[in-house]
Design a protein around this motif. Structure first.
Motif, PDB file in Angstrom:
ATOM      1  N   ASP A   1       0.845  -1.203   0.000  1.00 52.23           N
ATOM      2  CA  ASP A   1       0.000   0.000   0.000  1.00 52.23           C
ATOM      3  C   ASP A   1       0.877   1.247   0.000  1.00 52.23           C
ATOM      4  OD1 ASP A   1      -1.949   1.925   0.186  1.00 52.23           O
ATOM      5  OD2 ASP A   1      -2.783   1.194   2.077  1.00 52.23           O
ATOM      6  N   PRO A   2       1.265   1.743  -1.178  1.00 55.99           N
ATOM      7  CA  PRO A   2       2.178   2.900  -1.257  1.00 55.99           C
ATOM      8  C   PRO A   2       1.654   4.150  -0.546  1.00 55.99           C
ATOM      9  CG  PRO A   2       1.884   1.907  -3.419  1.00 55.99           C
ATOM     10  CD  PRO A   2       0.908   1.244  -2.496  1.00 55.99           C
ATOM     11  N   SER A   3       0.367   4.428  -0.642  1.00 54.62           N
ATOM     12  CA  SER A   3      -0.153   5.662  -0.046  1.00 54.62           C
ATOM     13  C   SER A   3      -0.192   5.600   1.478  1.00 54.62           C
ATOM     14  CB  SER A   3      -1.539   5.998  -0.604  1.00 54.62           C
ATOM     15  OG  SER A   3      -2.454   4.983  -0.269  1.00 54.62           O
ATOM     16  N   ALA A   4      -0.135   4.410   2.054  1.00 56.70           N
ATOM     17  CA  ALA A   4      -0.064   4.321   3.509  1.00 56.70           C
ATOM     18  C   ALA A   4       1.270   4.861   4.003  1.00 56.70           C
ATOM     19  CB  ALA A   4      -0.248   2.871   3.967  1.00 56.70           C
ATOM     20  N   TYR A   5       2.320   4.680   3.212  1.00 55.65           N
ATOM     21  CA  TYR A   5       3.642   5.177   3.579  1.00 55.65           C
ATOM     22  C   TYR A   5       3.806   6.639   3.153  1.00 55.65           C
ATOM     23  CZ  TYR A   5       8.672   5.380   4.237  1.00 55.65           C
ATOM     24  OH  TYR A   5       9.925   5.738   4.652  1.00 55.65           O
ATOM     25  N   ASN A   6       3.329   6.953   1.964  1.00 55.86           N
ATOM     26  CA  ASN A   6       3.460   8.315   1.443  1.00 55.86           C
ATOM     27  C   ASN A   6       2.134   8.723   0.796  1.00 55.86           C
ATOM     28  OD1 ASN A   6       4.087  10.736   0.243  1.00 55.86           O
ATOM     29  ND2 ASN A   6       5.657   9.925  -1.122  1.00 55.86           N
ATOM     30  N   PRO A   7       1.273   9.433   1.524  1.00 56.92           N
ATOM     31  CA  PRO A   7      -0.033   9.812   0.989  1.00 56.92           C
ATOM     32  C   PRO A   7       0.038  10.648  -0.296  1.00 56.92           C
ATOM     33  CG  PRO A   7       0.058  10.218   3.353  1.00 56.92           C
ATOM     34  CD  PRO A   7       1.455   9.857   2.909  1.00 56.92           C
ATOM     35  N   GLU A   8       1.179  11.269  -0.563  1.00 58.24           N
ATOM     36  CA  GLU A   8       1.321  12.114  -1.750  1.00 58.24           C
ATOM     37  C   GLU A   8       1.779  11.344  -2.986  1.00 58.24           C
ATOM     38  OE1 GLU A   8       0.399  15.344  -1.548  1.00 58.24           O
ATOM     39  OE2 GLU A   8      -0.136  14.855   0.524  1.00 58.24           O
ATOM     40  N   THR A   9       2.034  10.058  -2.869  1.00 55.13           N
ATOM     41  CA  THR A   9       2.576   9.298  -3.986  1.00 55.13           C
ATOM     42  C   THR A   9       1.584   9.195  -5.147  1.00 55.13           C
ATOM     43  OG1 THR A   9       3.673   7.257  -4.653  1.00 55.13           O
ATOM     44  CG2 THR A   9       1.820   7.030  -3.138  1.00 55.13           C
ATOM     45  N   ALA A  10       2.132   9.138  -6.344  1.00 53.34           N
ATOM     46  CA  ALA A  10       1.308   8.925  -7.533  1.00 53.34           C
ATOM     47  C   ALA A  10       1.174   7.435  -7.847  1.00 53.34           C
ATOM     48  CB  ALA A  10       1.926   9.656  -8.727  1.00 53.34           C
ATOM     49  N   MET A  11       1.908   6.597  -7.116  1.00 52.64           N
ATOM     50  CA  MET A  11       1.867   5.164  -7.398  1.00 52.64           C
ATOM     51  C   MET A  11       0.526   4.586  -6.963  1.00 52.64           C
ATOM     52  SD  MET A  11       4.587   2.214  -6.620  1.00 52.64           S
ATOM     53  CE  MET A  11       4.129   0.494  -6.677  1.00 52.64           C
ATOM     54  N   PRO A  12      -0.125   3.849  -7.880  1.00 50.76           N
ATOM     55  CA  PRO A  12      -1.410   3.253  -7.522  1.00 50.76           C
ATOM     56  C   PRO A  12      -1.257   2.094  -6.545  1.00 50.76           C
ATOM     57  CG  PRO A  12      -0.866   2.820  -9.838  1.00 50.76           C
ATOM     58  CD  PRO A  12       0.256   3.615  -9.252  1.00 50.76           C
ATOM     59  N   HIS A  13      -2.336   1.788  -5.881  1.00 52.31           N
ATOM     60  CA  HIS A  13      -2.391   0.638  -4.975  1.00 52.31           C
ATOM     61  C   HIS A  13      -2.845  -0.558  -5.816  1.00 52.31           C
ATOM     62  CE1 HIS A  13      -4.103  -1.082  -0.958  1.00 52.31           C
ATOM     63  NE2 HIS A  13      -3.272  -1.906  -1.539  1.00 52.31           N
ATOM     64  N   TYR A  14      -1.918  -1.467  -6.111  1.00 52.06           N
ATOM     65  CA  TYR A  14      -2.219  -2.594  -6.991  1.00 52.06           C
ATOM     66  C   TYR A  14      -2.880  -3.759  -6.285  1.00 52.06           C
ATOM     67  CZ  TYR A  14       0.359  -0.538 -10.841  1.00 52.06           C
ATOM     68  OH  TYR A  14       0.770   0.281 -11.850  1.00 52.06           O
ATOM     69  N   ARG A  15      -2.919  -3.750  -4.977  1.00 50.72           N
ATOM     70  CA  ARG A  15      -3.523  -4.816  -4.194  1.00 50.72           C
ATOM     71  C   ARG A  15      -2.869  -6.170  -4.479  1.00 50.72           C
ATOM     72  NH1 ARG A  15      -6.908  -1.708  -1.923  1.00 50.72           N
ATOM     73  NH2 ARG A  15      -8.380  -0.364  -2.930  1.00 50.72           N
ATOM     74  N   PHE A  16      -1.520  -6.137  -4.504  1.00 48.77           N
ATOM     75  CA  PHE A  16      -0.787  -7.385  -4.628  1.00 48.77           C
ATOM     76  C   PHE A  16      -1.121  -8.266  -3.433  1.00 48.77           C
ATOM     77  CE2 PHE A  16       2.356  -4.526  -6.853  1.00 48.77           C
ATOM     78  CZ  PHE A  16       2.144  -5.052  -8.117  1.00 48.77           C
ATOM     79  N   ASN A  17      -1.175  -9.565  -3.639  1.00 50.20           N
ATOM     80  CA  ASN A  17      -1.446 -10.453  -2.498  1.00 50.20           C
ATOM     81  C   ASN A  17      -0.139 -10.808  -1.803  1.00 50.20           C
ATOM     82  OD1 ASN A  17      -0.261 -12.808  -3.711  1.00 50.20           O
ATOM     83  ND2 ASN A  17      -2.130 -13.089  -4.909  1.00 50.20           N
ATOM     84  N   ALA A  18      -0.260 -11.473  -0.645  1.00 52.81           N
ATOM     85  CA  ALA A  18       0.900 -11.794   0.179  1.00 52.81           C
ATOM     86  C   ALA A  18       1.915 -12.626  -0.579  1.00 52.81           C
ATOM     87  CB  ALA A  18       0.472 -12.498   1.455  1.00 52.81           C
ATOM     88  N   GLN A  19       1.460 -13.539  -1.439  1.00 52.37           N
ATOM     89  CA  GLN A  19       2.388 -14.373  -2.202  1.00 52.37           C
ATOM     90  C   GLN A  19       3.207 -13.526  -3.166  1.00 52.37           C
ATOM     91  OE1 GLN A  19       0.596 -17.367  -4.679  1.00 52.37           O
ATOM     92  NE2 GLN A  19       2.550 -17.984  -5.553  1.00 52.37           N
ATOM     93  N   GLN A  20       2.614 -12.470  -3.676  1.00 53.77           N
ATOM     94  CA  GLN A  20       3.284 -11.644  -4.665  1.00 53.77           C
ATOM     95  C   GLN A  20       4.327 -10.709  -4.063  1.00 53.77           C
ATOM     96  OE1 GLN A  20      -0.422 -10.146  -6.204  1.00 53.77           O
ATOM     97  NE2 GLN A  20      -0.100 -11.188  -8.146  1.00 53.77           N
ATOM     98  N   VAL A  21       4.078 -10.190  -2.865  1.00 55.78           N
ATOM     99  CA  VAL A  21       5.007  -9.202  -2.293  1.00 55.78           C
ATOM    100  C   VAL A  21       5.768  -9.713  -1.094  1.00 55.78           C
ATOM    101  CG1 VAL A  21       3.755  -7.214  -3.157  1.00 55.78           C
ATOM    102  CG2 VAL A  21       3.252  -8.086  -0.877  1.00 55.78           C
ATOM    103  N   GLY A  22       5.464 -10.846  -0.588  1.00 55.72           N
ATOM    104  CA  GLY A  22       6.223 -11.384   0.533  1.00 55.72           C
ATOM    105  C   GLY A  22       5.377 -12.271   1.406  1.00 55.72           C
ATOM    106  N   PRO A  23       6.018 -12.869   2.408  1.00 58.00           N
ATOM    107  CA  PRO A  23       5.308 -13.805   3.270  1.00 58.00           C
ATOM    108  C   PRO A  23       4.228 -13.131   4.085  1.00 58.00           C
ATOM    109  CG  PRO A  23       7.614 -13.562   3.951  1.00 58.00           C
ATOM    110  CD  PRO A  23       7.398 -12.717   2.750  1.00 58.00           C
TER     111      PRO A  23
END
Length: 189
Positions: free
Chosen positions: A167-189
């Motif tokens: 969730d990029p905007s949780a870390y930086n609310p000003e980011t232009a990066m979309p929230h892709y909703r990757f699942n746990a398998q895709q981004v880590g354990p």
């Protein structure tokens, strides 16, 4: 100790870091940067003090097209600046996962999975290397939207990257990066 941190804080002002990084004025208003530098409020979660030291010493050695100037700082000044940045770093509201080394995710090599997700999510549309004009599909890429991801593994902590991708905007609310909703398998354990 504290005297060195005070020197580092003074150097942040003296070397003009505030020209690029978001600052608050005494009246509460903010001065916006003219480019899009990364926020420094939670820098200790993202990278190491050693990486910050090397970046401050010579930004172009890491990324040749870096917009941050090389101030030709002494080692002592760069050390003081990196110490001040780390001392001022605050925890974010983001839950940073514990580092868990993983070579495979359900039989798929992590590197293969990352490459596949990078393509499927069209990451190169925003994160093109400076020399790229087209992505692998032959489409023109939109440059200057996201940072070049070359050598990212030597810069950021894997735990921070996992939290960012969740969730990029949780870390930086000003980011232009979309929230892709990757699942746990895709981004880590």
């Amino acid at each position: 100790g504290t005297p060195r941190l005070n020197v580092g804080r003074q150097l942040l002002s003296q070397y003009g870091c505030v020209r690029c990084h978001l600052i608050k004025q005494p009246d509460g208003t903010t001065v916006l940067a003219t480019d899009n530098p990364p926020p420094l409020a939670h820098v200790a979660e993202k990278t190491s003090r050693e990486w910050i030291f090397a970046w401050i010493k010579d930004p172009q050695a890491y990324f040749p097209s870096a917009t941050m100037p090389n101030f030709a700082l002494s080692d002592d000044d760069a050390r003081d600046l990196s110490a001040a940045l780390f001392a001022q770093s605050t925890p974010s509201r983001v839950s940073i996962p514990a580092v868990v080394p993983a070579a495979k995710v359900q039989g798929v090599e992590v590197q293969q999975l990352g490459a596949r997700l990078y393509g499927e999510a069209l990451c190169a549309s925003c994160h093109a290397p400076p020399t790229a004009l087209q992505n692998v599909a032959g489409n023109l890429v939109r440059r200057n939207l996201g940072p070049d991801l070359t050598r990212l593994g030597s810069k950021v902590k894997s735990s921070w990257l996992e939290a960012w991708l969740r969730d990029p905007s949780a870390y930086n609310p000003e980011t232009a990066m979309p929230h892709y909703r990757f699942n746990a398998q895709q981004v880590g354990p």
